[in-house]
Design a protein around this motif. Structure first.
Motif, PDB file in Angstrom:
ATOM      1  N   PRO A 189       0.429  -1.370  -0.037  1.00  9.98           N
ATOM      2  CA  PRO A 189      -0.416   0.245   0.040  1.00  9.98           C
ATOM      3  C   PRO A 189       0.728   1.144   0.290  1.00  9.98           C
ATOM      4  CG  PRO A 189      -1.171  -1.368   1.725  1.00  9.98           C
ATOM      5  CD  PRO A 189       0.431  -1.888   0.941  1.00  9.98           C
ATOM      6  N   LEU A 190       0.084   2.350  -0.393  1.00 13.24           N
ATOM      7  CA  LEU A 190       0.335   3.736  -0.409  1.00 13.24           C
ATOM      8  C   LEU A 190       2.311   3.706  -0.758  1.00 13.24           C
ATOM      9  CD1 LEU A 190      -0.951   4.464   2.544  1.00 13.24           C
ATOM     10  CD2 LEU A 190      -1.744   5.516   1.195  1.00 13.24           C
ATOM     11  N   GLN A 191       2.818   3.175  -1.956  1.00 12.44           N
ATOM     12  CA  GLN A 191       4.066   3.281  -2.798  1.00 12.44           C
ATOM     13  C   GLN A 191       4.485   4.420  -2.856  1.00 12.44           C
ATOM     14  OE1 GLN A 191       4.906   0.372  -5.609  1.00 12.44           O
ATOM     15  NE2 GLN A 191       3.310  -1.005  -4.892  1.00 12.44           N
ATOM     16  N   SER A 192       5.189   4.530  -2.692  1.00 16.80           N
ATOM     17  CA  SER A 192       6.300   5.994  -2.870  1.00 16.80           C
ATOM     18  C   SER A 192       7.204   5.634  -4.566  1.00 16.80           C
ATOM     19  CB  SER A 192       7.149   6.176  -2.037  1.00 16.80           C
ATOM     20  OG  SER A 192       8.525   5.334  -2.201  1.00 16.80           O
ATOM     21  N   PRO A 193       6.859   6.984  -4.923  1.00 22.79           N
ATOM     22  CA  PRO A 193       7.796   7.156  -6.384  1.00 22.79           C
ATOM     23  C   PRO A 193       8.830   6.078  -6.625  1.00 22.79           C
ATOM     24  CG  PRO A 193       7.091   9.476  -6.056  1.00 22.79           C
ATOM     25  CD  PRO A 193       6.757   8.120  -4.464  1.00 22.79           C
ATOM     26  N   GLU A 194       9.719   5.990  -5.466  1.00 23.79           N
ATOM     27  CA  GLU A 194      10.996   5.072  -4.989  1.00 23.79           C
ATOM     28  C   GLU A 194      10.956   3.313  -5.153  1.00 23.79           C
ATOM     29  OE1 GLU A 194      10.623   7.677  -2.923  1.00 23.79           O
ATOM     30  OE2 GLU A 194      11.539   9.273  -4.073  1.00 23.79           O
ATOM     31  N   GLU A 195       9.369   3.005  -5.329  1.00 19.96           N
ATOM     32  CA  GLU A 195       8.677   1.623  -4.929  1.00 19.96           C
ATOM     33  C   GLU A 195       8.322   1.285  -5.249  1.00 19.96           C
ATOM     34  OE1 GLU A 195       8.482   1.453   0.727  1.00 19.96           O
ATOM     35  OE2 GLU A 195       7.116   2.184  -0.916  1.00 19.96           O
ATOM     36  N   TRP A 196       7.539   2.497  -6.511  1.00 18.87           N
ATOM     37  CA  TRP A 196       7.165   1.584  -8.030  1.00 18.87           C
ATOM     38  C   TRP A 196       7.984   1.711  -8.862  1.00 18.87           C
ATOM     39  CZ3 TRP A 196       2.091   0.630  -9.020  1.00 18.87           C
ATOM     40  CH2 TRP A 196       1.640   0.716 -10.185  1.00 18.87           C
ATOM     41  N   PRO A 197       7.703   0.397  -9.928  1.00 18.57           N
ATOM     42  CA  PRO A 197       6.075  -0.616  -9.568  1.00 18.57           C
ATOM     43  C   PRO A 197       6.228  -1.551  -8.482  1.00 18.57           C
ATOM     44  CG  PRO A 197       7.387  -0.688 -11.354  1.00 18.57           C
ATOM     45  CD  PRO A 197       8.342   0.019 -10.347  1.00 18.57           C
ATOM     46  N   GLY A 198       8.005  -1.615  -7.961  1.00 21.09           N
ATOM     47  CA  GLY A 198       7.804  -2.666  -7.262  1.00 21.09           C
ATOM     48  C   GLY A 198       8.763  -3.801  -7.469  1.00 21.09           C
ATOM     49  N   PRO A 199       9.051  -4.844  -6.758  1.00 24.25           N
ATOM     50  CA  PRO A 199      10.119  -6.023  -7.317  1.00 24.25           C
ATOM     51  C   PRO A 199       9.210  -7.052  -8.120  1.00 24.25           C
ATOM     52  CG  PRO A 199      10.216  -5.868  -5.487  1.00 24.25           C
ATOM     53  CD  PRO A 199       9.925  -4.693  -5.795  1.00 24.25           C
ATOM     54  N   GLU A 200       9.890  -8.520  -9.092  1.00 26.07           N
ATOM     55  CA  GLU A 200       8.911  -8.876  -9.291  1.00 26.07           C
ATOM     56  C   GLU A 200       8.754  -9.603  -8.529  1.00 26.07           C
ATOM     57  OE1 GLU A 200      10.753 -11.257 -13.314  1.00 26.07           O
ATOM     58  OE2 GLU A 200      10.271  -9.305 -14.224  1.00 26.07           O
ATOM     59  N   CYS A 201       7.668 -11.194  -8.351  1.00 31.47           N
ATOM     60  CA  CYS A 201       7.467 -11.734  -7.291  1.00 31.47           C
ATOM     61  C   CYS A 201       6.961 -12.469  -7.995  1.00 31.47           C
ATOM     62  CB  CYS A 201       5.924 -11.397  -7.039  1.00 31.47           C
ATOM     63  SG  CYS A 201       5.203 -12.244  -5.247  1.00 31.47           S
ATOM     64  N   TYR A 202       7.376 -14.099  -7.125  1.00 31.68           N
ATOM     65  CA  TYR A 202       7.045 -15.204  -7.917  1.00 31.68           C
ATOM     66  C   TYR A 202       5.703 -15.509  -8.908  1.00 31.68           C
ATOM     67  CZ  TYR A 202       5.126 -17.700  -3.986  1.00 31.68           C
ATOM     68  OH  TYR A 202       4.485 -17.850  -3.037  1.00 31.68           O
ATOM     69  N   CYS A 203       4.591 -14.447  -8.332  1.00 33.33           N
ATOM     70  CA  CYS A 203       3.517 -14.882  -8.458  1.00 33.33           C
ATOM     71  C   CYS A 203       2.657 -14.769 -10.007  1.00 33.33           C
ATOM     72  CB  CYS A 203       2.412 -14.614  -7.657  1.00 33.33           C
ATOM     73  SG  CYS A 203       2.747 -12.878  -8.018  1.00 33.33           S
ATOM     74  N   GLY A 204       3.878 -13.510 -10.527  1.00 35.34           N
ATOM     75  CA  GLY A 204       3.893 -12.787 -12.245  1.00 35.34           C
ATOM     76  C   GLY A 204       3.725 -11.807 -11.927  1.00 35.34           C
ATOM     77  N   ARG A 205       3.020 -11.188 -11.249  1.00 31.64           N
ATOM     78  CA  ARG A 205       3.242  -9.273 -10.623  1.00 31.64           C
ATOM     79  C   ARG A 205       4.456  -8.606 -10.340  1.00 31.64           C
ATOM     80  NH1 ARG A 205      -1.532 -12.484  -9.416  1.00 31.64           N
ATOM     81  NH2 ARG A 205      -3.565 -11.533 -10.602  1.00 31.64           N
ATOM     82  N   ARG A 206       3.552  -7.408  -9.998  1.00 33.35           N
ATOM     83  CA  ARG A 206       5.195  -6.703  -9.392  1.00 33.35           C
ATOM     84  C   ARG A 206       4.713  -6.235  -8.073  1.00 33.35           C
ATOM     85  NH1 ARG A 206       8.945  -5.312 -13.250  1.00 33.35           N
ATOM     86  NH2 ARG A 206      10.461  -4.525 -11.073  1.00 33.35           N
ATOM     87  N   GLY A 207       5.728  -5.829  -7.013  1.00 31.70           N
ATOM     88  CA  GLY A 207       5.343  -5.319  -5.828  1.00 31.70           C
ATOM     89  C   GLY A 207       4.628  -5.147  -5.045  1.00 31.70           C
ATOM     90  N   CYS A 208       4.238  -6.927  -5.042  1.00 27.26           N
ATOM     91  CA  CYS A 208       3.460  -7.445  -3.883  1.00 27.26           C
ATOM     92  C   CYS A 208       4.370  -7.389  -2.401  1.00 27.26           C
ATOM     93  CB  CYS A 208       3.366  -9.223  -3.814  1.00 27.26           C
ATOM     94  SG  CYS A 208       2.354  -9.893  -5.410  1.00 27.26           S
ATOM     95  N   ILE A 209       3.284  -7.537  -1.829  1.00 27.44           N
ATOM     96  CA  ILE A 209       3.861  -7.181  -0.092  1.00 27.44           C
ATOM     97  C   ILE A 209       5.119  -8.235   0.330  1.00 27.44           C
ATOM     98  CG2 ILE A 209       2.912  -7.442   2.256  1.00 27.44           C
ATOM     99  CD1 ILE A 209       0.311  -6.366   1.944  1.00 27.44           C
ATOM    100  N   GLU A 210       4.953  -9.673  -0.204  1.00 28.68           N
ATOM    101  CA  GLU A 210       6.526 -10.416  -0.167  1.00 28.68           C
ATOM    102  C   GLU A 210       7.072  -9.855  -0.325  1.00 28.68           C
ATOM    103  OE1 GLU A 210       6.374 -14.758  -0.638  1.00 28.68           O
ATOM    104  OE2 GLU A 210       5.194 -14.805  -0.508  1.00 28.68           O
ATOM    105  N   LYS A 211       7.352  -9.353  -1.322  1.00 27.88           N
ATOM    106  CA  LYS A 211       8.906  -8.933  -1.602  1.00 27.88           C
ATOM    107  C   LYS A 211       9.186  -7.851  -0.736  1.00 27.88           C
ATOM    108  CE  LYS A 211      10.484 -10.825  -4.727  1.00 27.88           C
ATOM    109  NZ  LYS A 211      10.486 -12.364  -4.506  1.00 27.88           N
ATOM    110  N   TRP A 212       8.904  -7.141   0.070  1.00 27.86           N
ATOM    111  CA  TRP A 212       9.133  -6.286   0.457  1.00 27.86           C
ATOM    112  C   TRP A 212       9.316  -6.101   2.216  1.00 27.86           C
ATOM    113  CZ3 TRP A 212      10.428  -2.121  -1.680  1.00 27.86           C
ATOM    114  CH2 TRP A 212      10.258  -1.217  -2.927  1.00 27.86           C
ATOM    115  N   ILE A 213       9.046  -7.073   2.475  1.00 25.53           N
ATOM    116  CA  ILE A 213       8.032  -7.228   4.355  1.00 25.53           C
ATOM    117  C   ILE A 213       8.205  -8.749   4.396  1.00 25.53           C
ATOM    118  CG2 ILE A 213       7.022  -5.557   4.692  1.00 25.53           C
ATOM    119  CD1 ILE A 213       4.596  -7.616   5.423  1.00 25.53           C
ATOM    120  N   SER A 214       9.779  -9.021   3.648  1.00 25.85           N
ATOM    121  CA  SER A 214      10.263 -10.812   4.668  1.00 25.85           C
ATOM    122  C   SER A 214      12.105 -10.523   4.606  1.00 25.85           C
ATOM    123  CB  SER A 214       9.843 -11.669   3.662  1.00 25.85           C
ATOM    124  OG  SER A 214      10.616 -10.684   2.019  1.00 25.85           O
TER     125      SER A 214
END
Length: 311
Positions: free
Chosen positions: A165-190
């Motif tokens: 949630p509430l991604q900053s410009p520096e966080e967008w779009p986020g890292p690729e996740c194994y689920c096929g999407r980007r910016g999943c919570i799992e890729k940030w808080i683990s």
């Protein structure tokens, strides 16, 4: 001879751990074996053999529950979303029940954490509990009145695959996740997310414990990485407050040992929740690494002959 025991199995990517408990939740015995990685029939046999060995040593049969790194879809009986990919699309619960000639119950490992801590752990007495696993990855599970809520699609608690949630410009779009999407919570808080974020910010490849140790020694870069982690945890939990508003959060997994999370995240959470401060406690799992296997054992109610499962 004991009247009855509960057996919980934690099916991990590298190990299978089985523990036997009495009716009051007291641990009686434990066995750990290697997971036959990539071998579905071998996994079935290893789980069943572990449970049977515990029964042999106890001198009595018990109920068997298994925590898995995925979920069983109730309409099909097939596993999906398991990072132990050889389980996906397989009728694990049915095959285990056939192998053991009795019903075996399976649930997502994060759901097992939630039910364990809701029944006799940190969140005992709280009606609605959201269990958070912050380890190599990130997961979640929901316990309502001591029963797992997985939903018709088996996706209850899969909050780690929502976008941060509430991604900053520096966080967008986020890292690729194994689920096929980007910016999943799992890729940030683990744990892996902390390490990736630190390397991206500093150019240094360090393990999570090394980053924590540096922070404790006053290293500014390591401290900044941990502050970013805490802020992202708070944002992620705020989304859950807005949707589920649980009575308590319980955190397990390797990062749950960070005492600073319980000091800093509640304060940060209040900045992101609608209408201001909230009263939801954020608790550390009492049973630690045993929460998953204990929760698997608790997939059976006190009456072992009851037809209604805890899932």
């Amino acid at each position: 001879m004991r009247e009855r025991i509960r057996i919980g199995i934690d099916l991990g990517g590298t190990k299978i751990e089985g523990r036997a408990f009495d009716a009051d939740g007291k641990e009686l015995d434990r066995i750990r074996v290697a997971t036959p990685k990539g071998d579905y029939p071998g996994t079935i046999e290893a789980i069943a053999s572990t449970a049977e060995a515990l029964e042999t040593r106890a001198g009595v049969k018990g109920t068997v529950g298994v925590g898995i790194p995925g979920t069983v879809v109730r309409s099909t009986g097939l596993v999906k979303n398991a990072n132990s990919t050889w389980l996906n699309g397989m009728p694990l619960e049915r095959d285990l029940s056939a192998r053991m000639s009795r019903e075996v119950r399976c649930a997502n490992d994060a759901n097992c954490l939630a039910i364990s801590e809701a029944i006799d752990g940190a969140a005992a007495g709280y009606p609605v509990v959201f269990g958070v696993i912050l380890g190599t990855g990130c997961g979640g599970g929901v316990s309502i009145e001591g029963r797992v809520h997985s939903g018709p699609n088996g996706l209850g608690g899969e909050w780690g695959h929502n976008p941060l949630p509430l991604q900053s410009p520096e966080e967008w779009p986020g890292p690729e996740c194994y689920c096929g999407r980007r910016g999943c919570i799992e890729k940030w808080i683990s744990g892996s997310g902390l390490e990736r974020d630190f390397q991206q910010a500093t150019g240094k490849a360090l393990r999570g414990p090394e980053i924590v140790s540096l922070s404790e020694k006053g290293d500014a870069e390591a401290e900044a990485a941990l502050q970013r982690l805490e802020d992202r945890v708070a944002r992620s939990l705020a989304g859950l407050v807005h949707i589920l508003d649980p009575d308590a959060f319980v955190i397990g997994g390797g990062l749950s040992r960070l005492a600073r999370l319980y000091r800093n995240v509640p304060r940060l959470l209040n900045q992101y929740t609608f209408g201001g401060p909230v009263e939801t406690p954020i608790l550390q799992a009492v049973h630690g690494d045993a929460s998953g296997v204990r929760g698997a054992a608790w997939l059976w109610p006190l009456d072992a002959n009851a037809s209604k499962p805890m899932v």
